[in-house]
Design an enzyme around this catalytic site. Structure first.
Site, PDB file in Angstrom:
ATOM      1  N   GLY A  56       0.829  -1.201   0.000  1.00  0.00           N
ATOM      2  CA  GLY A  56       0.000   0.000   0.000  1.00  0.00           C
ATOM      3  C   GLY A  56       0.861   1.248   0.000  1.00  0.00           C
ATOM      4  N   GLY A  58       0.516   5.720   0.323  1.00  0.00           N
ATOM      5  CA  GLY A  58      -0.244   6.948   0.499  1.00  0.00           C
ATOM      6  C   GLY A  58       0.640   8.158   0.260  1.00  0.00           C
ATOM      7  CG  PHE A  60       1.816  11.408   5.155  1.00  0.00           C
ATOM      8  CD1 PHE A  60       1.770  10.695   6.333  1.00  0.00           C
ATOM      9  CD2 PHE A  60       0.677  12.101   4.758  1.00  0.00           C
ATOM     10  CE1 PHE A  60       0.636  10.665   7.117  1.00  0.00           C
ATOM     11  CE2 PHE A  60      -0.467  12.080   5.540  1.00  0.00           C
ATOM     12  CZ  PHE A  60      -0.491  11.358   6.717  1.00  0.00           C
ATOM     13  CE  LYS A  62       7.270   4.694  -0.723  1.00  0.00           C
ATOM     14  NZ  LYS A  62       8.621   4.454  -1.312  1.00  0.00           N
ATOM     15  CB  VAL A  63       1.017  -0.359   4.085  1.00  0.00           C
ATOM     16  CG1 VAL A  63       0.708  -1.581   4.947  1.00  0.00           C
ATOM     17  CG2 VAL A  63       0.349   0.879   4.674  1.00  0.00           C
ATOM     18  CE  LYS A  78      -0.486   4.837   8.162  1.00  0.00           C
ATOM     19  NZ  LYS A  78      -1.792   5.218   8.777  1.00  0.00           N
ATOM     20  CG  ASP A 172     -11.294   9.147   6.621  1.00  0.00           C
ATOM     21  OD1 ASP A 172     -12.047   9.625   5.735  1.00  0.00           O
ATOM     22  OD2 ASP A 172     -10.111   8.843   6.405  1.00  0.00           O
ATOM     23  CE  LYS A 174     -10.549   7.151   3.152  1.00  0.00           C
ATOM     24  NZ  LYS A 174      -9.799   8.242   2.479  1.00  0.00           N
ATOM     25  CG  ASN A 177     -10.052   4.597   6.046  1.00  0.00           C
ATOM     26  OD1 ASN A 177      -9.004   4.365   5.458  1.00  0.00           O
ATOM     27  ND2 ASN A 177     -10.426   5.808   6.395  1.00  0.00           N
ATOM     28  CG  ASP A 190      -6.245   5.994   7.962  1.00  0.00           C
ATOM     29  OD1 ASP A 190      -5.804   6.762   8.852  1.00  0.00           O
ATOM     30  OD2 ASP A 190      -6.116   6.228   6.756  1.00  0.00           O
ATOM     31  CB  THR A 210     -13.223  10.912   2.416  1.00  0.00           C
ATOM     32  OG1 THR A 210     -12.032  10.491   3.087  1.00  0.00           O
ATOM     33  CG2 THR A 210     -13.083  10.606   0.936  1.00  0.00           C
TER      34      THR A 210
END
Length: 336
Positions: A56, A58, A60, A62-63, A78, A172, A174, A177, A190, A210
């Site tokens: 994964g 994002g 800022f 990385k996973v 993470k 959040d 969605k 998540n 998250d 979001t």
């Protein structure tokens, strides 16, 4: 992200599918004591893990899929970039997520096992939720039937109720998540935008979330409470059944007038589903289903959930409508 969206690469509003969304955060609050930033498990470092694969990415963070060298167990790691976090003034949100993950213990929330840091990065070692994001499954199937929607929404209600009882607004909800574990149950992840409300009847004013799922009272800057999570759940439920978001707010252009238009629900929606969505999307937060001290009980009593045994569901005894098919602990078939 302060003042707008970061890397917002969403598709056109007429598409059945959409690409992953990013968050908006304006006027960040001090959520947690700054001393918490110094907490770290000093006995653990990056050297204790084998990095297997990037799973994964994002703006800022990385996973990675990692294996602990000592016990050979699989985790997700993470990795957060300190300079980028500081540049975008996200320190307090990261601290907030770290504290919340360490304190929470609920079968429908992702677990944090440890956290550590070096000069350039922060690292969260968390349980690896192998069934992938609900976003992945919804895109693959286009839309869910009532059986799947009912199950996932009901488990989310339990997760949100747990957070609200602990004075936490999630902020959040969605598909990105919400993860599915190896048995098919949901895991909420998250918590960077979550808010701990320390005072009774406290109102929050930060504009964050979001766009597809953000409640109108957040945009109106009148102050809000945990009722915003029930609004987001209503938006998510609509998307599960319809295959596309109810509100097409792209590129951060959120028009408050759109909220006041009549909600158009497809004929294929059951009457019970229509009623639940309509009540979750009540413009008045005080009247919104789920809000108030009896909100959780009112939700459980809705006709849409009349087949749900809530005690069994809370104890993960209800069989999920979908169980991931996996060949090994490192099988990544449900990850893009």
């Amino acid at each position: 992200y302060e003042g707008g969206f970061k890397n917002n690469k969403m598709g056109c509003c007429c598409c059945k599918k959409r690409e992953k969304t990013t968050n908006i955060v304006v006027n960040s609050e001090h959520l947690i004591d700054k001393k918490a930033e110094e907490e770290s498990e000093k006995s653990i470092s990056l050297e204790d893990f084998d990095i297997l694969k990037l799973i994964g990415r994002g703006s800022f963070a990385k996973v990675y899929l990692v294996r602990n060298k000592s016990n050979q167990k699989i985790y997700s790691m993470k990795k957060l970039d300190k300079p980028f976090i500081k540049q975008n003034r996200q320190e307090q949100h990261i601290i907030n997520e770290r504290i919340l993950l360490a304190k929470m213990d609920n079968p429908f929330l992702v677990k944090l096992f440890c956290a550590f840091q070096d000069n350039k990065h922060l690292y969260f070692i968390m349980e690896f939720i192998q069934g992938g994001e609900l976003f992945f499954h919804l895109h693959r199937e286009i839309r869910f039937d009532d059986e799947k929607t009912r199950f996932y929404v009901a488990e989310l209600i339990i997760a949100l109720n747990f957070l609200h009882k602990n004075k936490i607004i999630y902020r959040d909800i969605k598909p990105e998540n919400i993860l599915l574990d190896v048995e098919g149950h949901i895991k909420l992840t998250d918590f960077g935008l979550s808010k701990i409300c320390s005072r009774k009847n406290e109102k929050v004013y930060t504009i964050c979330g979001t766009p597809f799922y953000i409640a109108p009272e957040i945009i109106e800057k009148k102050g809000y409470n945990n009722a915003v999570d029930w609004w987001s759940l209503g938006c998510l439920m609509y998307e599960m059944l319809d295959g596309k978001p109810l509100f097409n707010f792209y590129n951060s252009n959120i028009d408050i007038k759109e909220y006041k238009k009549p909600i158009k629900l497809a004929n294929c929606f059951s009457e019970e589903a229509k009623d639940l969505i309509t009540k979750l999307l009540d413009l008045d937060p005080k009247k919104r289903l789920g809000a108030g001290p009896k909100g959780f009980e009112n939700l459980k009593m809705h006709k849409y959930f009349e087949t749900i045994n809530w005690d069994d569901l809370e104890n993960r005894k209800v069989e999920p409508p979908f169980v991931p098919i996996l060949n090994s602990s490192t099988d990544l078939r449900y990850f893009d």
